[in-house]
Design a protein around this motif. Structure first.
Motif, PDB file in Angstrom:
ATOM      1  N   ALA A 152      41.981  46.500  42.252  1.00 12.61           N
ATOM      2  CA  ALA A 152      40.896  45.731  42.850  1.00 12.61           C
ATOM      3  C   ALA A 152      39.580  45.911  42.094  1.00 12.61           C
ATOM      4  CB  ALA A 152      40.713  46.118  44.309  1.00 12.61           C
ATOM      5  N   GLN A 153      39.314  47.150  41.613  1.00 12.54           N
ATOM      6  CA  GLN A 153      38.030  47.347  40.947  1.00 12.54           C
ATOM      7  C   GLN A 153      38.063  46.889  39.490  1.00 12.54           C
ATOM      8  OE1 GLN A 153      39.604  50.167  42.336  1.00 12.54           O
ATOM      9  NE2 GLN A 153      39.586  51.837  40.878  1.00 12.54           N
ATOM     10  N   GLU A 192      38.987  43.827  36.522  1.00 15.82           N
ATOM     11  CA  GLU A 192      38.252  42.581  36.299  1.00 15.82           C
ATOM     12  C   GLU A 192      38.639  41.466  37.260  1.00 15.82           C
ATOM     13  OE1 GLU A 192      39.852  40.479  32.929  1.00 15.82           O
ATOM     14  OE2 GLU A 192      40.965  42.284  32.425  1.00 15.82           O
ATOM     15  N   ASP A 193      39.488  41.774  38.224  1.00 18.54           N
ATOM     16  CA  ASP A 193      39.841  40.819  39.258  1.00 18.54           C
ATOM     17  C   ASP A 193      40.601  39.601  38.752  1.00 18.54           C
ATOM     18  OD1 ASP A 193      40.005  40.218  41.873  1.00 18.54           O
ATOM     19  OD2 ASP A 193      38.136  39.057  41.917  1.00 18.54           O
ATOM     20  N   THR A 195      43.500  36.588  38.920  1.00 17.27           N
ATOM     21  CA  THR A 195      43.996  35.749  40.009  1.00 17.27           C
ATOM     22  C   THR A 195      45.344  36.296  40.462  1.00 17.27           C
ATOM     23  OG1 THR A 195      42.915  33.855  39.019  1.00 17.27           O
ATOM     24  CG2 THR A 195      44.643  33.401  40.627  1.00 17.27           C
ATOM     25  N   LYS A 196      45.456  36.482  41.768  1.00 17.70           N
ATOM     26  CA  LYS A 196      46.715  37.034  42.270  1.00 17.70           C
ATOM     27  C   LYS A 196      47.591  35.941  42.848  1.00 17.70           C
ATOM     28  CE  LYS A 196      44.792  41.434  42.969  1.00 17.70           C
ATOM     29  NZ  LYS A 196      43.427  41.494  43.445  1.00 17.70           N
ATOM     30  N   GLY A 231      44.912  40.308  49.100  1.00 20.10           N
ATOM     31  CA  GLY A 231      44.041  39.674  48.110  1.00 20.10           C
ATOM     32  C   GLY A 231      44.680  38.584  47.285  1.00 20.10           C
ATOM     33  N   ASP A 234      45.475  35.002  45.917  1.00 25.69           N
ATOM     34  CA  ASP A 234      44.708  33.760  45.909  1.00 25.69           C
ATOM     35  C   ASP A 234      45.601  32.554  46.135  1.00 25.69           C
ATOM     36  OD1 ASP A 234      42.134  34.991  45.053  1.00 25.69           O
ATOM     37  OD2 ASP A 234      43.347  35.517  43.298  1.00 25.69           O
TER      38      ASP A 234
END
Lengths: 357, 310
Positions: free
Chosen positions: A20-21, A23-24, A26-27, A85, A87
């Motif tokens: 999560a911390q 670079e994020d 797309t999940k 989380g 997307d």
């Protein structure tokens, strides 16, 4: 299996927590009805998932859960994925329709894609493939190849998609062989190898020398191979390990281009709720190589039929056609509209059976 | 001769093969329960046998070796149950349920790299001209070896329990473990051996699914067969001959259901599917009617904890 689901869930949660911390990326989540090693339906969806990973590299992270029962469990799994989380979530079986709609209402920012269903929302798309186009080709080969004139069909659930497949195969088998008869077993499962094998054996015992299946495992192929002199078709995946006999051809689901396109749309922010129903023309439905067990002339006819469908010159549901109850459905030259096909709940004339309720 | 569009000879021959997994598991569990132990872990032992048998068959290429491995693997798994319940005096019901959950998880883990593979075929025993006899030939002389192994196991268990000294000891331990202990029999040792026999039988039953019926390994493929085996033992009121009857009934109904569909019958298949369970419930109700307990032959010490000092 419960224990494994728990462990998997834990692993998914841990994985999400640690990334999560970062670079994020797309999940993208995938919910599968069978194990990814089923060699059929779920296997091909997982191939699509792997294609997404390969195409986007670090920009996308995928998570999946296999063997998720249709119903309340699916809702829990979806909620967990959304909370984790994701997307974009692909739910890859008809029975996930209501769970998908329910969970989507709670997570308006998450995009959902439901395979083979008909309920949509602002954040729920549906997608499916015109498998009946492939069934037409199978029906043609089956009608030409059968010697006992009995074709066995292992059906899963009495839903429009399955009934469409039976009708399409029957129409085209009947066209080339007026004596052909269909024996249909409803297995009421997508994936239960033991039951599928028993169903295949029961059909073979009843004289069938062609087995069509709308269930996901390779067990019917193994049963046909054991019995000898019976031909089958790969379902959802090529099932090429059973070629050239008993498997003489197959319908291959190719989801990868669609999955990549939809994931790209989420990354770009251009995702919209749509209804996609593609067939042979776009490659979403592929026809596996027709093996040498099929005579050359039959193979040539089957390929010509495939080309005609791909070019849009021929529609598998072209009149004159009657319903099983004797009422008229399509007039000479008339083509079925998608609405009727999507809600199909009747057999065409000639199939002497009743659809279970 | 055809009945409702089904050839009864073919149906009987297929049901003998289809019933083999539950028959093996049930006859093993019968011996376990005859010694007074209730092992609810049959499902877990079957699925472990299925995966052990499959792995060894794929590595050696021999289904025979696979069945031996399945028997050994499941017997080892049942040893966990035996130690927990016989040595540490754990609750048998809870331990048995735990064994099922453990077996399902363990088999999924062991089988991960074997998903999607195809096992070699296991040919029928060649009886030569015997297989050509009308009616009898296809029913009796055209099966794979495990069908006969299962039938001989049933006959053997029946004969041992009924006629031999060993059978008397097994029954004595199950009927009244204190009395058996007072007579000098090693109750715990006998029970542990019986549990391992039950495990081996269940393992072979499971391997029959992965090696003969489906020819591949699939997670959770026993799909409740172990629970049916447990029901059959109760249905059979702890008699070997009736276990055979029960297994054919349960296996036959499933098969009949599919055959009726294939024959185009509109008979609602749900009634057939539920009939064996209805009969089992009926037997259970009769059994719990108290006075009839003896008539149904439930072993007297079934499920009770034995400790030599108490």
């Amino acid at each position: 299996m419960k224990l494994k689901s728990l462990l998997l869930g834990g692993a998914v949660a841990l994985g999400l927590a640690t990334t999560a911390q970062a670079e994020d990326p797309t999940k993208v989540g995938f919910v599968f009805v069978g194990p990814i090693g089923d060699g059929g339906w779920t296997y091909e969806h997982n191939e699509g998932r792997l294609a997404v990973e390969e195409h986007f590299g670090d920009k996308v992270e995928t998570v999946f859960q296999e063997s998720v029962p249709e119903g309340a469990d699916a809702e829990r799994v979806l909620t967990q994925m959304a909370l984790g989380g994701a997307d974009l979530i692909f739910t890859t079986s008809f029975g996930y329709m209501d769970p998908t709609i329910n969970v989507a209402a709670k997570f308006p920012d998450v995009k959902f894609e439901h395979a083979t269903g008909y309920k949509r929302a602002d954040n729920v798309s549906t997608y499916s493939a015109r498998f009946y186009e492939g069934r037409a080709i199978q029906g043609h080969i089956a009608g030409k190849m059968t010697e006992s004139n009995i074709i066995g069909y292992i059906a899963s659930y009495p839903i429009p998609e399955v009934i469409r497949g039976i009708n399409s195969a029957y129409i085209h088998a009947k066209k080339v062989n007026p004596d052909v008869e269909f024996k249909i077993i409803w297995a009421f499962t997508w994936f239960d190898p033991a039951k599928e094998a028993d169903a295949a054996k029961a059909l073979i015992d009843q004289g069938a020398d062609v087995i069509l299946q709308h269930t996901d495992s390779t067990a019917p192929q193994a049963a046909a191979e054991e019995a000898g002199g019976v031909i089958t078709f790969g379902q959802a995946s090529d099932m090429g390990e059973y070629a050239p006999m008993p498997r003489v051809s197959s319908i291959i689901d190719n989801w990868a281009p669609y999955y990549i396109a939809r994931t790209a749309a989420v990354i770009d922010g251009t995702w919209e709720s749509v209804d996609t129903w593609d067939g042979i023309s776009t490659g979403m439905v592929g026809i596996g190589e027709i093996s040498d067990a099929v005579p050359a002339d039959v193979k040539a006819e089957a390929l010509a039929l495939k080309d005609a469908i791909a070019a849009g010159e021929y529609h598998p549901f072209t009149g004159p056609l009657k319903k099983a109850d004797g009422s008229d459905w399509l007039a000479e030259g008339e083509v079925a509209d998608d609405g009727t096909l999507l809600g199909m709940s009747f057999y065409v004339e000639g199939i002497d059976a009743e659809i279970p309720q | 001769m055809m009945v409702f569009g089904i050839d009864p000879i073919v149906l009987i021959a297929s049901l003998m093969a289809a019933s083999t997994p539950i028959l093996l598991a049930a006859i093993g569990e019968l011996v376990v329960e005859k010694t007074g132990v209730l092992n609810l872990g049959v499902e877990g032992m079957m699925i472990t046998g299925a995966v052990c048998g499959f792995i060894v068959t794929m590595e050696t290429g021999s289904p025979g070796a696979g069945f031996v491995a399945a028997a050994v693997g499941s017997a080892l798994l049942s040893l966990i149950f035996a130690v927990l319940t016989q040595v540490f005096l754990a609750n048998q019901v809870a331990t048995g349920l735990a064994l099922t959950l453990f077996g399902l998880g363990l088999s999924a883990l062991m089988g991960q790299s074997y998903v999607g593979l195809k096992s070699p075929s296991f040919p029928a025993v060649n009886f030569g001209p015997l297989a050509d006899i009308p009616v009898v030939g296809p029913i009796l002389f055209n099966h794979d070896p495990m069908v006969y192994v299962a039938l001989f196991t049933v006959v053997g268990v029946w004969a041992v329990l009924r006629y031999s000294r060993l059978g008397l000891i097994l029954r004595a331990v199950g009927e009244n473990h204190d009395a058996a202990h007072a007579l000098g029999y090693k109750v715990v040792r006998i029970r542990i051996l019986a549990i391992m026999f039950g495990g081996a039988c269940a393992g072979m039953g499971g391997a029959y699914l992965s090696l003969v019926r489906v020819h591949q390994w699939v997670e959770g493929m026993t799909a409740g067969a172990g629970w049916i085996a447990l029901a059959i033992v109760v249905f059979a009121s702890w008699r070997a001959g009736r276990v055979l009857l029960g297994a054919y009934l349960f296996g036959g109904v499933t098969l009949l259901q599919l055959n009726l569909q294939a024959a185009g019958s509109n008979f609602p298949v749900q009634y057939l599917s539920m009939s064996p369970y209805l009969i089992t419930i009926l037997v259970l109700v009769l059994m719990s009617a108290g006075r009839r307990r003896n008539a149904l032959h439930a072993p007297g010490s079934l499920g009770r904890v034995f400790h030599a000092s108490s």
